[in-house]
Write a protein that holds these residues in place. Structure first.
Motif, PDB file in Angstrom:
ATOM      1  N   LEU A 264       0.835  -1.177   0.076  1.00 36.97           N
ATOM      2  CA  LEU A 264      -0.037   0.041   0.055  1.00 36.97           C
ATOM      3  C   LEU A 264       0.765   1.168   0.124  1.00 36.97           C
ATOM      4  O   LEU A 264       0.491   2.232  -0.942  1.00 36.97           O
ATOM      5  N   LEU A 265       2.159   1.563   0.777  1.00 34.15           N
ATOM      6  CA  LEU A 265       2.861   2.350   0.862  1.00 34.15           C
ATOM      7  C   LEU A 265       3.270   2.705  -0.657  1.00 34.15           C
ATOM      8  O   LEU A 265       3.446   3.719  -1.163  1.00 34.15           O
ATOM      9  N   ALA A 266       3.675   1.464  -1.117  1.00 31.56           N
ATOM     10  CA  ALA A 266       4.543   1.776  -2.639  1.00 31.56           C
ATOM     11  C   ALA A 266       3.597   2.080  -3.539  1.00 31.56           C
ATOM     12  O   ALA A 266       3.682   3.276  -4.329  1.00 31.56           O
ATOM     13  N   ARG A 267       1.840   1.684  -3.338  1.00 34.25           N
ATOM     14  CA  ARG A 267       1.042   2.139  -4.438  1.00 34.25           C
ATOM     15  C   ARG A 267       0.828   3.707  -4.117  1.00 34.25           C
ATOM     16  O   ARG A 267       0.334   4.540  -5.146  1.00 34.25           O
ATOM     17  N   ALA A 268       0.694   4.164  -2.699  1.00 37.40           N
ATOM     18  CA  ALA A 268       0.414   5.411  -2.518  1.00 37.40           C
ATOM     19  C   ALA A 268       1.548   6.352  -3.041  1.00 37.40           C
ATOM     20  O   ALA A 268       1.257   7.589  -3.478  1.00 37.40           O
ATOM     21  N   ALA A 269       2.692   5.999  -2.909  1.00 40.25           N
ATOM     22  CA  ALA A 269       3.889   6.567  -3.532  1.00 40.25           C
ATOM     23  C   ALA A 269       3.852   6.927  -4.970  1.00 40.25           C
ATOM     24  O   ALA A 269       4.086   7.982  -5.408  1.00 40.25           O
ATOM     25  N   ALA A 270       3.407   5.839  -5.700  1.00 37.70           N
ATOM     26  CA  ALA A 270       3.027   5.853  -6.919  1.00 37.70           C
ATOM     27  C   ALA A 270       1.789   6.888  -7.470  1.00 37.70           C
ATOM     28  O   ALA A 270       2.066   7.784  -8.346  1.00 37.70           O
TER      29      ALA A 270
ATOM     30  N   ARG B  69      -5.603  -2.019  -9.890  1.00 35.02           N
ATOM     31  CA  ARG B  69      -3.997  -2.029 -10.073  1.00 35.02           C
ATOM     32  C   ARG B  69      -4.001  -3.259 -10.761  1.00 35.02           C
ATOM     33  O   ARG B  69      -3.422  -3.129 -11.965  1.00 35.02           O
ATOM     34  N   ASP B  70      -4.804  -4.305 -10.693  1.00 34.57           N
ATOM     35  CA  ASP B  70      -4.777  -5.522 -11.128  1.00 34.57           C
ATOM     36  C   ASP B  70      -4.784  -5.753 -12.668  1.00 34.57           C
ATOM     37  O   ASP B  70      -4.285  -6.398 -13.609  1.00 34.57           O
ATOM     38  N   PHE B  71      -5.621  -4.634 -13.135  1.00 36.89           N
ATOM     39  CA  PHE B  71      -5.911  -4.344 -14.579  1.00 36.89           C
ATOM     40  C   PHE B  71      -4.707  -4.244 -15.409  1.00 36.89           C
ATOM     41  O   PHE B  71      -4.497  -4.635 -16.434  1.00 36.89           O
ATOM     42  N   PHE B  72      -3.709  -3.411 -14.596  1.00 32.90           N
ATOM     43  CA  PHE B  72      -2.211  -3.218 -15.417  1.00 32.90           C
ATOM     44  C   PHE B  72      -1.420  -4.288 -15.318  1.00 32.90           C
ATOM     45  O   PHE B  72      -0.227  -3.933 -15.700  1.00 32.90           O
ATOM     46  N   ASP B  73      -1.432  -5.050 -14.428  1.00 36.02           N
ATOM     47  CA  ASP B  73      -0.342  -6.140 -13.831  1.00 36.02           C
ATOM     48  C   ASP B  73       0.016  -7.217 -14.872  1.00 36.02           C
ATOM     49  O   ASP B  73       1.167  -7.546 -14.981  1.00 36.02           O
ATOM     50  N   GLY B  74      -0.746  -7.379 -15.932  1.00 35.39           N
ATOM     51  CA  GLY B  74      -0.444  -8.378 -16.964  1.00 35.39           C
ATOM     52  C   GLY B  74      -1.020  -9.705 -16.833  1.00 35.39           C
ATOM     53  O   GLY B  74      -0.438 -10.870 -17.308  1.00 35.39           O
ATOM     54  N   ASN B  75      -1.672  -9.849 -15.690  1.00 32.94           N
ATOM     55  CA  ASN B  75      -2.218 -11.382 -15.314  1.00 32.94           C
ATOM     56  C   ASN B  75      -3.556 -11.606 -16.396  1.00 32.94           C
ATOM     57  O   ASN B  75      -4.653 -11.592 -15.670  1.00 32.94           O
TER      58      ASN B  75
ATOM     59  N   GLY C 220       0.875   2.841 -13.534  1.00 36.91           N
ATOM     60  CA  GLY C 220      -0.489   2.029 -13.536  1.00 36.91           C
ATOM     61  C   GLY C 220      -0.422   0.676 -12.876  1.00 36.91           C
ATOM     62  O   GLY C 220      -1.008   0.181 -12.117  1.00 36.91           O
ATOM     63  N   ALA C 221       0.809  -0.007 -13.294  1.00 37.71           N
ATOM     64  CA  ALA C 221       1.197  -1.338 -12.871  1.00 37.71           C
ATOM     65  C   ALA C 221       1.065  -1.434 -11.344  1.00 37.71           C
ATOM     66  O   ALA C 221       0.955  -2.428 -10.570  1.00 37.71           O
ATOM     67  N   VAL C 222       1.718  -0.212 -10.911  1.00 33.42           N
ATOM     68  CA  VAL C 222       1.830  -0.046  -9.238  1.00 33.42           C
ATOM     69  C   VAL C 222       0.544   0.147  -8.704  1.00 33.42           C
ATOM     70  O   VAL C 222       0.222  -0.537  -7.829  1.00 33.42           O
ATOM     71  N   SER C 223      -0.163   1.234  -9.017  1.00 34.56           N
ATOM     72  CA  SER C 223      -1.340   1.713  -8.088  1.00 34.56           C
ATOM     73  C   SER C 223      -2.532   1.535  -9.007  1.00 34.56           C
ATOM     74  O   SER C 223      -3.800   1.588  -8.401  1.00 34.56           O
ATOM     75  N   GLY C 224      -2.566   1.337 -10.183  1.00 39.63           N
ATOM     76  CA  GLY C 224      -3.952   1.299 -10.742  1.00 39.63           C
ATOM     77  C   GLY C 224      -4.006   2.607 -11.683  1.00 39.63           C
ATOM     78  O   GLY C 224      -5.013   2.844 -12.486  1.00 39.63           O
TER      79      GLY C 224
END
Length: 318
Positions: free
Chosen positions: A15-21, A310-316, A65-69
């Motif tokens: 969550l901290l990484a996503r908020a930073a993004a 975020r998962d939308f951008f993750d490539g899964n 986008g891959a980090v936070s959406g």
């Protein structure tokens, strides 16, 4: 207990990484969206202000986008929260990060304006990019008109973000472009109406460094876009336009707005097949094999911590 504590710490770190993004992406957006009109020279800057801001959104979504959406806008965050795509606690962290990033971006621009000897009033310079209505609108749009356009624009922006997220790989590649172009055309519409931003973080950043009138009307540029975001989120949620995502194995993933405890405690659904047991069922008497139970617990914890936006951008995609 140890595994639950470890999962909680891992989720906090993510969550901290996503908020930073989110903070970094919003900072970039504000620097471009406010900086281009502040320092533009018509003869040297053929790119329209609105298009520059839209391209900044596209670039930020592609980068982070891959980090936070890739929200970078409180309206999008609130819309995804209402639609069930972002957890409440995560959404609050996103909102704080967006405000911090936007204010830092505006502060950098204000410092640059202060260094320019040919500008005697730095706050007056920021008045040219602050959101307003009435006498602060080029075409004198009044409060009701500005509110209506902000509500409609934010609703469309959130709807396009949510709609672009419904697809898989093909949509993922075009979503940043779709959202960026939407921002560009909305800003082109809102420019003469009073620099309507359709983004409360950007409006706040500009208002804090302008003269007092901008801060006095800032409430409108929070209330209206959040109303539009709520409308879009309710429409997507109410009409079932956001199907539950799937894992790589094809099973449904719990809604990320569901309780963490529920996801952490749960294993596979009742009746789930287990190849190790007779007739494809669970092990008799002794229950599931320890390795299988551990695998299910790990999958449940991972599912509980997934951010669908975020998962939308993750490539899964499989």
């Amino acid at each position: 207990m140890t595994s639950v504590v470890s999962a909680s710490r891992s989720g906090s770190t993510r969550l901290l990484a996503r908020a930073a993004a989110e903070a970094l992406g919003t900072l970039f957006l504000v620097v471009i969206a406010l900086g281009v009109p502040l320092f533009a020279v018509p003869q040297l800057n053929p790119l329209p202000d609105s298009l520059a801001a839209g391209l900044a959104v596209t670039a930020a979504m592609l980068a982070f986008g891959a980090v936070s959406g890739g929200h970078f806008n409180p309206a999008i965050t609130v819309g995804t929260m209402i639609a069930g795509r972002t957890r409440f606690a995560d959404g609050l962290a996103y909102l704080a990060a967006q405000l911090i990033g936007g204010i830092l971006g505006a502060f950098v621009l204000f410092a640059v304006v202060l260094s320019l000897s040919n500008i005697s009033d730095s706050r007056a310079a920021f008045d040219t990019v602050a959101s307003g209505f009435g006498e602060h609108s080029v075409i004198k749009v009044q409060l009701a008109g500005a509110l209506l356009v902000e509500v409609l624009g934010a609703a469309l922006l959130v709807a396009i973000y949510l709609g672009a997220s419904l697809g898989r790989k093909s949509a993922a590649l075009s979503a940043p472009l779709a959202v960026g172009l939407t921002v560009a055309v909305l800003l082109q519409l809102g420019q003469s109406m009073g620099n309507l931003a359709f983004n409360p973080a950007r409006a706040t950043a500009a208002a804090l460094f302008s003269t007092g009138w901008a801060a006095g009307g800032l409430w409108l540029f929070w209330v209206a876009p959040l109303m539009g975001a709520a409308i879009a989120g309710l429409v997507f949620r109410g009409f079932g336009l956001l199907p539950a995502p799937e894992t790589a194995a094809g099973e449904a993933v719990p809604d990320e707005a569901a309780s963490d405890d529920e996801a952490l405690d749960g294993g596979a659904p009742e009746g789930d097949d287990n190849e190790d047991g007779p007739n494809g069922g669970a092990e008799p008497d002794g229950g599931d094999a320890p390795a299988e139970t551990a695998r299910r617990d790990t999958a449940a914890r991972d599912a509980a911590q997934r951010d669908e936006a975020r998962d939308f951008f993750d490539g899964n995609w499989d």
